[in-house]
Write a protein that holds these residues in place. Sequence first.
Motif, PDB file in Angstrom:
ATOM      1  N   ALA A   1       0.985   3.807  -3.063  1.00 50.34           N
ATOM      2  CA  ALA A   1       0.720   5.210  -2.888  1.00 50.34           C
ATOM      3  C   ALA A   1       1.775   6.128  -3.341  1.00 50.34           C
ATOM      4  O   ALA A   1       1.643   7.386  -3.697  1.00 50.34           O
ATOM      5  CB  ALA A   1       0.070   5.428  -1.324  1.00 50.34           C
ATOM      6  N   SER A   2       3.008   6.043  -2.804  1.00 47.04           N
ATOM      7  CA  SER A   2       4.124   6.806  -2.875  1.00 47.04           C
ATOM      8  C   SER A   2       4.173   6.982  -4.607  1.00 47.04           C
ATOM      9  O   SER A   2       4.681   8.278  -5.175  1.00 47.04           O
ATOM     10  CB  SER A   2       5.333   6.762  -2.187  1.00 47.04           C
TER      11      SER A   2
ATOM     12  N   ALA B   1       1.019  -1.473   0.034  1.00 51.81           N
ATOM     13  CA  ALA B   1      -0.083  -0.034   0.061  1.00 51.81           C
ATOM     14  C   ALA B   1       0.846   1.255   0.042  1.00 51.81           C
ATOM     15  O   ALA B   1       0.536   2.309  -0.754  1.00 51.81           O
ATOM     16  CB  ALA B   1      -0.964   0.096   1.224  1.00 51.81           C
ATOM     17  N   SER B   2       1.840   1.183   0.986  1.00 52.56           N
ATOM     18  CA  SER B   2       2.666   2.596   0.892  1.00 52.56           C
ATOM     19  C   SER B   2       3.467   2.770  -0.524  1.00 52.56           C
ATOM     20  O   SER B   2       3.766   3.809  -0.964  1.00 52.56           O
ATOM     21  CB  SER B   2       3.355   2.601   2.225  1.00 52.56           C
TER      22      SER B   2
ATOM     23  N   ALA C   1       1.637   8.896  -5.907  1.00 51.68           N
ATOM     24  CA  ALA C   1       1.888  10.458  -5.564  1.00 51.68           C
ATOM     25  C   ALA C   1       2.929  11.123  -6.527  1.00 51.68           C
ATOM     26  O   ALA C   1       2.739  12.260  -6.922  1.00 51.68           O
ATOM     27  CB  ALA C   1       1.965  10.490  -4.229  1.00 51.68           C
TER      28      ALA C   1
ATOM     29  N   VAL D   1      -7.608   4.118  -7.785  1.00 52.94           N
ATOM     30  CA  VAL D   1      -6.397   4.079  -8.174  1.00 52.94           C
ATOM     31  C   VAL D   1      -6.598   5.232  -9.574  1.00 52.94           C
ATOM     32  O   VAL D   1      -5.939   6.424  -9.707  1.00 52.94           O
ATOM     33  CB  VAL D   1      -5.433   3.227  -8.692  1.00 52.94           C
TER      34      VAL D   1
ATOM     35  N   MET E   1      -4.865   2.091   1.567  1.00 52.12           N
ATOM     36  CA  MET E   1      -4.428   3.435   0.766  1.00 52.12           C
ATOM     37  C   MET E   1      -5.753   4.509   1.107  1.00 52.12           C
ATOM     38  O   MET E   1      -5.535   5.413   0.375  1.00 52.12           O
ATOM     39  CB  MET E   1      -4.499   3.082  -0.758  1.00 52.12           C
TER      40      MET E   1
END
Length: 896
Positions: free
Chosen positions: A89-90, A85-86, A93, A124, A489
């Motif tokens: 997400a990054s 998830a991280s 981003a 997403v 997320m």
Amino acid sequence: MPIASAVRTTCPYCGVGCGVKAMLTPDGALIEGDPEHMASRGRLCVKGSALGETLSLDGRLLAPGIREGGTLRRASWDEALDTVASRFASIIAEHGPDAVALYVSGQLLTEDYYVANKFMKGYVGSANIDTNSRLCMSSAVAGHKRTFGEDLVPGCYEDFELADMIVLVGSNTAWCHPTLFQRMLKEKEARPSLRIVAIDPRRTATCDLVDLHLPVKAGTDVWLFNGLLSYLARTGAQDNAFVAAHTSGLDAALLEAGGCADIDFVARTCGVDPRLVMEFYEAFAATGKVVTAFSQGVNQSSSGTDKVNSIINCHLLTGRIGKPGMGPFSLTGQPNAMGGREVGGLANTLASHLDLDKPAHRDAVRSFWNAPRIADKAGLKAVDLFRAIEAGSVKAVWIMATNPVVSLPDADQVKRALQRCELVVVSDVVGTTDTATFGHVLLPALGWGEKDGTVTNSERCISRQRAFLPAPGEARADWQAICQVAQRMGFMGFDYGSVHEIFDEHARLSVWRNSDEELGRAFRLDALTNMDRAAYDALEPLQWPVQHDREGTPRLFGDGRFAHADGKARFIATAPRAPVHALSRAFPLALNTGRLRDQWHTMTRTGKSPRLAGHTPEPFVDLHPHDALLSGVRAGELARIKSQWGAMVARVTHSGGIARGAAFIPIHWNGQTASDARVGAVVNPEVDPVSGEPEFKHTPVRIEPFSVAWHGFALSRDDLDLASVANWTRVRGAGFVRYELGGREPVSPGWARRLLGANEDADWIEYEDHTGGLLRCALLVDGRLQACVFISRRPDLPSRAWLGDLFAHEELSPKDRATLLAGQAPAQGLDPGPTVCACFGVGRNTICKAIVEGGLKDAQAVTACTRAGGNCGSCLPEIRQLLAQHLLAVPADAGA
Ligand SMILES: Nc1nc2c(c(=O)[nH]1)N[C@H]1C(S)=C(S)[C@@H](COP(=O)(O)OP(=O)(O)OC[C@H]3O[C@@H](n4cnc5c(=O)[nH]c(N)nc54)[C@H](O)[C@@H]3O)O[C@H]1N2
Ligand SMILES: Nc1nc2c(c(=O)[nH]1)N[C@H]1C(S)=C(S)[C@@H](COP(=O)(O)OP(=O)(O)OC[C@H]3O[C@@H](n4cnc5c(=O)[nH]c(N)nc54)[C@H](O)[C@@H]3O)O[C@H]1N2
Ligand code: SF4
Ligand SMILES: [Mo]
């Protein structure tokens, strides 16, 4: 033995979707066909029957893993999910939603597939989710949408029994959809006037059982079907009323097909005798009830979508669609290829048969999901996706229930892509697939028998897969892994308590705004909405659409209404074109790839069953003897197959079914089961311009000898260290692993000891003959055979079947020891020979002996005598061949 309280579920392999009854016993799982399942009525093929042998936890991925600095370590689910998830997400981003992707599979359940698609397209906000169905059904999907306006399969399996003629195009149905083929043969037995035609460049097991085989040159189907369209129009077979009321575009299609009006030209282009073409055209024209079923010989082509449409055109012209016993029929490959299409698992589709490129459709799905965003353009199709990963524009990929390092074309490119990718997440049931070895995060999935949900087969029949085994280790359902990442997320709408809630949402989406003119679609599950858990659990197999009651719909288009806005089906003008890469002097042979009877894809599951391994234990390249001669290779020896993209090694065979200028290699072997037999590395990455489906059936190759100093094989209870062997392949036997070997290093008893892991004082027997180049050694432990190896300068090695049987002995007798080194069964009758009937484990020698001694004349007599062919019937073509060989060898009056 009847199963008392069995769980009723569905086979996880092919798109026929047979019903299975499974029950746990102290000896393992008992598997039977489900007589009540509409798709199969109690039948199972050999792969389905052997499911019980694939359920051990041996080799299973049972806990999440994280790979750092090249080492894989065990991780908790929390850590693994947090990492996915991280990192997702990054990357989103920093680089936007199109920098991440999902690559999923027609082997997911509908519920898994639904949430995967919702996660990517709705939350997403990218359509970078594609599936291995791109490699499989996408040409059929594109063909259906062009002509019908929606991806719809008009008919049902019963149509095969109601037809007067069945045309099988690019389908080895006998091996790939076996129980459906058995249904056709049973009907033919009862009604011999039912005509079956096969159109395939190879003479396959299917062709052995049909009335007419057209061995067309690879890639020429559009010429053949354009010629048929033109012939039908010329000879008055056209259904004028149907064409006028229910279709559009005929003139353009006929104009194009006019280029194939000359039957001699068609015959020449297709490389077939004009009399065979004429026979096919006349029979098609004269028969009202025709089903034309097609599979990968049609779809997997750079003109795949046109091939599909050229077939459907002939059915539209004659009005043979939507009525019992007739219609075009796309045979789906995977168990849930169809379910994936319902949920919009392809990068260019939206959920619930809605379209990504229509704003009203996007708005409908977004509002139903209450999603923060919605993908507004098509994502990358499989081949392009892996190119983008290598190029670095896609930086994270989550691969689920598919093994692309083996199954994509130009498969070495896939390796390069995954090597470069910042984050590779792999959800699988096995931790050591060729793809999993590239994973940074490995997530253990529930497998068949453990997972719970629904699948949809080729005839639109939705059936339940039900669990009858506990979840092993820490494995979780794929939908849970996706939802848990989504929730981490910060995405709402993924807090399902169970699969039935997901199914309900999927069913409700199919109804959502479905009566709006702009949003109307035939895919609808009205009667399956609002089922509670108990109703979902009890759901009986039924065919969508399911609008008013739980009756299901066997056929579509019966009223002549199609899904385009004007209600009409469209003829598509299909201009024939040759495969993209032409043969050349450097690469003079057309490589065709496909399936074997007893293996499933990359063998991660069927590879566990000794029964299934017996039929074809080694990868091969099947060639015409003339081409073998020109290439300098010989039957039984190893050859290297090279294309512009890559190379592999396989043993040369002459089945007699390959035309000059062609070669065939099976798709199943991979880095885990062979040193160098991944055919994907050789296959060209060209795709159909409409569907994006790869040209798996046509790659220019050249074939060269792969020289070895010796040939050999080893059977061993434990895995062997093969570092000193130039070429090896591996399959599982009953109680041992079987290796076929080819080597260049000199061998000696000392070498053999190291290979088999024998120490100084091991119970060891050996035989060496320097002049004959023979070495035979065996290692015994407590009197029991532990391992043996046989080496010879020539590929003339002893029978593995008989030696394999010795592993069942608790102790080898002195006689066994002596005959072991002689490499020969003590009496002829003891060696069953290579497996023919995998269901009952009957070998070729046993069958031949029965034929000779019993004077057997037909397959039924062989079955009565040996049981071979008495279960799934997949081996009947081979039994017939053996009978024919003996009849030819025996003078007509012999035995009189
Ligand atoms: N035993 C077994 N069964 C399976 C599977 C498996 O792995 N093993 N996989 C399942 C899946 S996912 C799929 S997609 C299906 C596939 O099922 P099929 O499509 O029946 O199987 P294939 O062997 O891929 O190819 C079919 C035939 O197409 C022929 N062909 C090649 N080129 C051409 C051409 O240009 N024109 C024509 N007319 N024919 C051509 C090939 O010679 C081959 O015999 O099988 C399903 N069933
Ligand atoms: N050269 C050539 N290549 C081809 C083809 C061809 O004809 N020629 N055919 C193409 C076609 S039609 C197809 S369908 C593909 C198939 O190719 P793949 O999809 O790559 O083959 P499989 O071995 O079925 O891969 C399925 C993977 O999912 C895992 N798995 C099984 N059950 C589950 C589950 O419930 N959850 C999860 N997460 N994992 C699971 C299995 O262990 C396995 O690793 O190959 C394509 N490639
Ligand atoms: S035909 Fe065989 S592989 Fe296909 S669903 Fe039936 S049992 Fe399974
Ligand atoms: Mo497939």
